[in-house]
Enzyme design. Structure first.
Site, PDB file in Angstrom:
ATOM      1  N   LYS A  61      44.115 -68.767 -62.415  1.00 42.82           N
ATOM      2  CA  LYS A  61      45.103 -68.590 -61.347  1.00 42.82           C
ATOM      3  C   LYS A  61      44.513 -67.691 -60.264  1.00 42.82           C
ATOM      4  O   LYS A  61      43.865 -66.684 -60.568  1.00 42.82           O
ATOM      5  CB  LYS A  61      46.365 -67.931 -61.951  1.00 42.82           C
ATOM      6  CG  LYS A  61      47.640 -68.222 -61.190  1.00 42.82           C
ATOM      7  CD  LYS A  61      48.838 -67.687 -61.967  1.00 42.82           C
ATOM      8  CE  LYS A  61      50.144 -68.018 -61.286  1.00 42.82           C
ATOM      9  NZ  LYS A  61      50.571 -69.401 -61.443  1.00 42.82           N
ATOM     10  N   SER A  65      48.175 -65.718 -56.224  1.00 42.98           N
ATOM     11  CA  SER A  65      49.289 -66.350 -56.949  1.00 42.98           C
ATOM     12  C   SER A  65      49.778 -65.442 -58.078  1.00 42.98           C
ATOM     13  O   SER A  65      50.969 -65.417 -58.398  1.00 42.98           O
ATOM     14  CB  SER A  65      48.858 -67.686 -57.554  1.00 42.98           C
ATOM     15  OG  SER A  65      48.359 -68.526 -56.572  1.00 42.98           O
ATOM     16  N   ASP A  88      49.992 -67.389 -67.455  1.00 42.63           N
ATOM     17  CA  ASP A  88      49.153 -68.531 -67.079  1.00 42.63           C
ATOM     18  C   ASP A  88      47.990 -68.150 -66.163  1.00 42.63           C
ATOM     19  O   ASP A  88      47.628 -68.904 -65.268  1.00 42.63           O
ATOM     20  CB  ASP A  88      50.010 -69.639 -66.443  1.00 42.63           C
ATOM     21  CG  ASP A  88      50.682 -69.194 -65.146  1.00 42.63           C
ATOM     22  OD1 ASP A  88      50.756 -67.978 -64.910  1.00 42.63           O
ATOM     23  OD2 ASP A  88      51.111 -70.065 -64.377  1.00 42.63           O
ATOM     24  N   HIS A 136      54.548 -77.521 -72.804  1.00 45.31           N
ATOM     25  CA  HIS A 136      53.807 -76.290 -72.509  1.00 45.31           C
ATOM     26  C   HIS A 136      53.634 -75.427 -73.755  1.00 45.31           C
ATOM     27  O   HIS A 136      54.588 -75.232 -74.506  1.00 45.31           O
ATOM     28  CB  HIS A 136      54.567 -75.431 -71.489  1.00 45.31           C
ATOM     29  CG  HIS A 136      54.642 -76.028 -70.123  1.00 45.31           C
ATOM     30  ND1 HIS A 136      55.069 -75.326 -69.022  1.00 45.31           N
ATOM     31  CD2 HIS A 136      54.329 -77.256 -69.654  1.00 45.31           C
ATOM     32  CE1 HIS A 136      55.033 -76.098 -67.955  1.00 45.31           C
ATOM     33  NE2 HIS A 136      54.595 -77.289 -68.305  1.00 45.31           N
ATOM     34  N   GLU A 155      47.584 -70.750 -71.034  1.00 49.07           N
ATOM     35  CA  GLU A 155      48.700 -71.707 -70.973  1.00 49.07           C
ATOM     36  C   GLU A 155      48.127 -73.123 -71.050  1.00 49.07           C
ATOM     37  O   GLU A 155      47.207 -73.468 -70.310  1.00 49.07           O
ATOM     38  CB  GLU A 155      49.499 -71.563 -69.670  1.00 49.07           C
ATOM     39  CG  GLU A 155      50.712 -72.493 -69.681  1.00 49.07           C
ATOM     40  CD  GLU A 155      51.365 -72.699 -68.310  1.00 49.07           C
ATOM     41  OE1 GLU A 155      52.531 -72.338 -68.159  1.00 49.07           O
ATOM     42  OE2 GLU A 155      50.694 -73.237 -67.410  1.00 49.07           O
ATOM     43  N   GLU A 170      55.642 -84.006 -56.738  1.00 46.74           N
ATOM     44  CA  GLU A 170      56.784 -83.085 -56.625  1.00 46.74           C
ATOM     45  C   GLU A 170      56.301 -81.701 -56.176  1.00 46.74           C
ATOM     46  O   GLU A 170      56.920 -81.057 -55.338  1.00 46.74           O
ATOM     47  CB  GLU A 170      57.512 -82.994 -57.975  1.00 46.74           C
ATOM     48  CG  GLU A 170      58.876 -82.360 -57.901  1.00 46.74           C
ATOM     49  CD  GLU A 170      58.883 -80.905 -58.285  1.00 46.74           C
ATOM     50  OE1 GLU A 170      59.944 -80.310 -58.233  1.00 46.74           O
ATOM     51  OE2 GLU A 170      57.820 -80.353 -58.635  1.00 46.74           O
ATOM     52  N   HIS A 171      55.155 -81.264 -56.737  1.00 45.02           N
ATOM     53  CA  HIS A 171      54.591 -79.961 -56.386  1.00 45.02           C
ATOM     54  C   HIS A 171      54.227 -79.929 -54.899  1.00 45.02           C
ATOM     55  O   HIS A 171      54.528 -78.968 -54.190  1.00 45.02           O
ATOM     56  CB  HIS A 171      53.356 -79.697 -57.263  1.00 45.02           C
ATOM     57  CG  HIS A 171      52.801 -78.311 -57.105  1.00 45.02           C
ATOM     58  ND1 HIS A 171      51.799 -78.007 -56.217  1.00 45.02           N
ATOM     59  CD2 HIS A 171      53.132 -77.145 -57.711  1.00 45.02           C
ATOM     60  CE1 HIS A 171      51.528 -76.713 -56.287  1.00 45.02           C
ATOM     61  NE2 HIS A 171      52.318 -76.172 -57.180  1.00 45.02           N
TER      62      HIS A 171
HETATM   63  P1  0O2 Z   1      51.005 -73.321 -60.655  1.00 46.64           P
HETATM   64  O1  0O2 Z   1      50.585 -73.343 -59.221  1.00 46.64           O
HETATM   65  O2  0O2 Z   1      51.086 -74.703 -61.252  1.00 46.64           O
HETATM   66  O3  0O2 Z   1      50.237 -72.374 -61.481  1.00 46.64           O
HETATM   67  P2  0O2 Z   1      55.914 -68.391 -67.313  1.00 46.64           P
HETATM   68  O4  0O2 Z   1      54.697 -69.019 -66.611  1.00 46.64           O
HETATM   69  O5  0O2 Z   1      56.104 -68.922 -68.714  1.00 46.64           O
HETATM   70  O6  0O2 Z   1      55.909 -66.907 -67.240  1.00 46.64           O
HETATM   71  P3  0O2 Z   1      57.834 -70.134 -66.117  1.00 46.64           P
HETATM   72  O7  0O2 Z   1      57.689 -70.379 -64.646  1.00 46.64           O
HETATM   73  O8  0O2 Z   1      59.227 -70.160 -66.657  1.00 46.64           O
HETATM   74  O9  0O2 Z   1      57.174 -68.783 -66.449  1.00 46.64           O
HETATM   75  O10 0O2 Z   1      56.963 -71.178 -66.913  1.00 46.64           O
HETATM   76  P4  0O2 Z   1      57.129 -72.722 -67.057  1.00 46.64           P
HETATM   77  O11 0O2 Z   1      58.516 -73.185 -66.825  1.00 46.64           O
HETATM   78  O12 0O2 Z   1      56.545 -73.020 -68.394  1.00 46.64           O
HETATM   79  O13 0O2 Z   1      56.265 -73.311 -65.840  1.00 46.64           O
HETATM   80  C1  0O2 Z   1      54.970 -72.906 -65.583  1.00 46.64           C
HETATM   81  C2  0O2 Z   1      54.184 -73.986 -64.859  1.00 46.64           C
HETATM   82  O14 0O2 Z   1      54.688 -75.295 -65.173  1.00 46.64           O
HETATM   83  C3  0O2 Z   1      54.250 -73.912 -63.345  1.00 46.64           C
HETATM   84  O15 0O2 Z   1      53.301 -73.013 -62.892  1.00 46.64           O
HETATM   85  C4  0O2 Z   1      53.901 -75.363 -62.966  1.00 46.64           C
HETATM   86  O16 0O2 Z   1      52.526 -75.607 -63.096  1.00 46.64           O
HETATM   87  C5  0O2 Z   1      54.624 -76.141 -64.035  1.00 46.64           C
HETATM   88  N1  0O2 Z   1      56.005 -76.476 -63.635  1.00 46.64           N
HETATM   89  C6  0O2 Z   1      57.131 -75.944 -64.132  1.00 46.64           C
HETATM   90  N2  0O2 Z   1      58.217 -76.497 -63.568  1.00 46.64           N
HETATM   91  C7  0O2 Z   1      57.768 -77.410 -62.678  1.00 46.64           C
HETATM   92  C8  0O2 Z   1      58.434 -78.330 -61.790  1.00 46.64           C
HETATM   93  O17 0O2 Z   1      59.673 -78.417 -61.683  1.00 46.64           O
HETATM   94  N3  0O2 Z   1      57.604 -79.133 -61.028  1.00 46.64           N
HETATM   95  C9  0O2 Z   1      56.246 -79.085 -61.110  1.00 46.64           C
HETATM   96  N4  0O2 Z   1      55.529 -79.915 -60.322  1.00 46.64           N
HETATM   97  N5  0O2 Z   1      55.604 -78.226 -61.941  1.00 46.64           N
HETATM   98  C10 0O2 Z   1      56.354 -77.395 -62.713  1.00 46.64           C
HETATM   99  P5  0O2 Z   1      53.490 -72.178 -61.553  1.00 46.64           P
HETATM  100  O18 0O2 Z   1      53.126 -70.769 -61.828  1.00 46.64           O
HETATM  101  O19 0O2 Z   1      54.862 -72.403 -60.996  1.00 46.64           O
HETATM  102  O20 0O2 Z   1      52.508 -72.796 -60.537  1.00 46.64           O
END
Ligand code: 0O2
Length: 217
Positions: A61, A65, A88, A136, A155, A170-171
């Site tokens: 990461k 971020s 993560d 996850h 992660e 979606e992202h």
């Molecule tokens: P990036 O840029 O992908 O790294 P935690 O990380 O466990 O402390 P959280 O946010 O509850 O907290 O974890 P969760 O729900 O397991 O989600 C973590 C990651 O899953 C996100 O990382 C995304 O990569 C992915 N993710 C979760 N929800 C969505 C969603 O609705 N759409 C998309 N496209 N990806 C999702 P980051 O840190 O948000 O971003």
């Protein structure tokens, strides 16, 4: 001396002082987990004559971020908070063909003696309100340095090609609209997520049928 970055008895400030050190530890954990996944995939190919994994991606990461995530959760940007609260920093994404492969891969990873599964979030059984589906796991594994062993969190996101296709778009959309996409786009995305789930189920059922025919030969 064992430092446990994944557990609650964290003694980091004395031993890990810099971002460079965090970088080294998480990068090493990523390398180890990628090798483990590669070995599991090769062994699976050897035994079952098919590849459950289409491809894998690993990333650290970005510092900005990490800081953003800490801020969002109300924590100060310190090395200690990074290691303790950001799960993560090291992330691996495993993309496979069928939903059933996801659970096989998750099980194979969980069965490894030096891997400790800290949390599991099954967004396939329980999709997010956005329609997001993926499996996850936060795991911890030991990284052996010259003078100590450090348990480091990684992660792991496991999803099908179709789930990945949806999540990538979606992202992109959420990034473009800074999380406030127009309602009709969100609703269209939701519809697409249902189609993706349906497609995954039908492809799996087709594959099962073909496997059954091959097994009879
Ligand atoms: P990036 O840029 O992908 O790294 P935690 O990380 O466990 O402390 P959280 O946010 O509850 O907290 O974890 P969760 O729900 O397991 O989600 C973590 C990651 O899953 C996100 O990382 C995304 O990569 C992915 N993710 C979760 N929800 C969505 C969603 O609705 N759409 C998309 N496209 N990806 C999702 P980051 O840190 O948000 O971003």
């Amino acid at each position: 001396m064992e430092l446990d970055l994944a557990g609650s008895n964290i003694r980091i400030s004395d031993d890990i002082k810099s971002w460079e050190e965090v970088n080294l530890l998480y990068n090493s954990a990523l390398k180890q987990i990628m090798t483990k996944i590669e070995i599991l995939n090769e062994e699976f190919q050897e035994v079952h004559r098919y590849n459950p994994i289409e491809h894998t991606k690993a990333r650290l990461k970005a510092p900005e971020s990490i800081v953003k995530k800490l801020k969002r959760n109300g924590y100060e940007s310190t090395i200690e908070n990074m290691v303790r609260y950001v799960n993560d920093i090291a992330g691996v994404r495993i993309i496979c063909s069928f939903t059933s492969d996801i659970y096989k891969i998750a099980e194979m990873i969980s069965n490894q003696k030096d891997i400790q599964v800290l949390t599991v979030k099954d967004y396939i059984m329980n999709p997010k309100p956005s329609g997001y589906r993926s499996y996850h796991m936060i795991v911890s594994l030991p990284v052996y340095l010259s003078d100590r062993i450090v348990n480091v969190k990684v992660e792991i996101q496991i999803r099908t090609v179709a789930m990945d296709f949806w999540a990538s778009l979606e992202h992109k959309i959420q990034y473009k609209f800074e999380g406030k996409a127009p309602a009709h786009i969100n609703s269209e995305l939701h519809e697409c997520a249902k189609m993706v789930a349906n497609l995954d189920a039908r492809m799996l059922s087709l594959n099962d049928e073909i496997q059954a025919i091959e097994n009879k030969k």
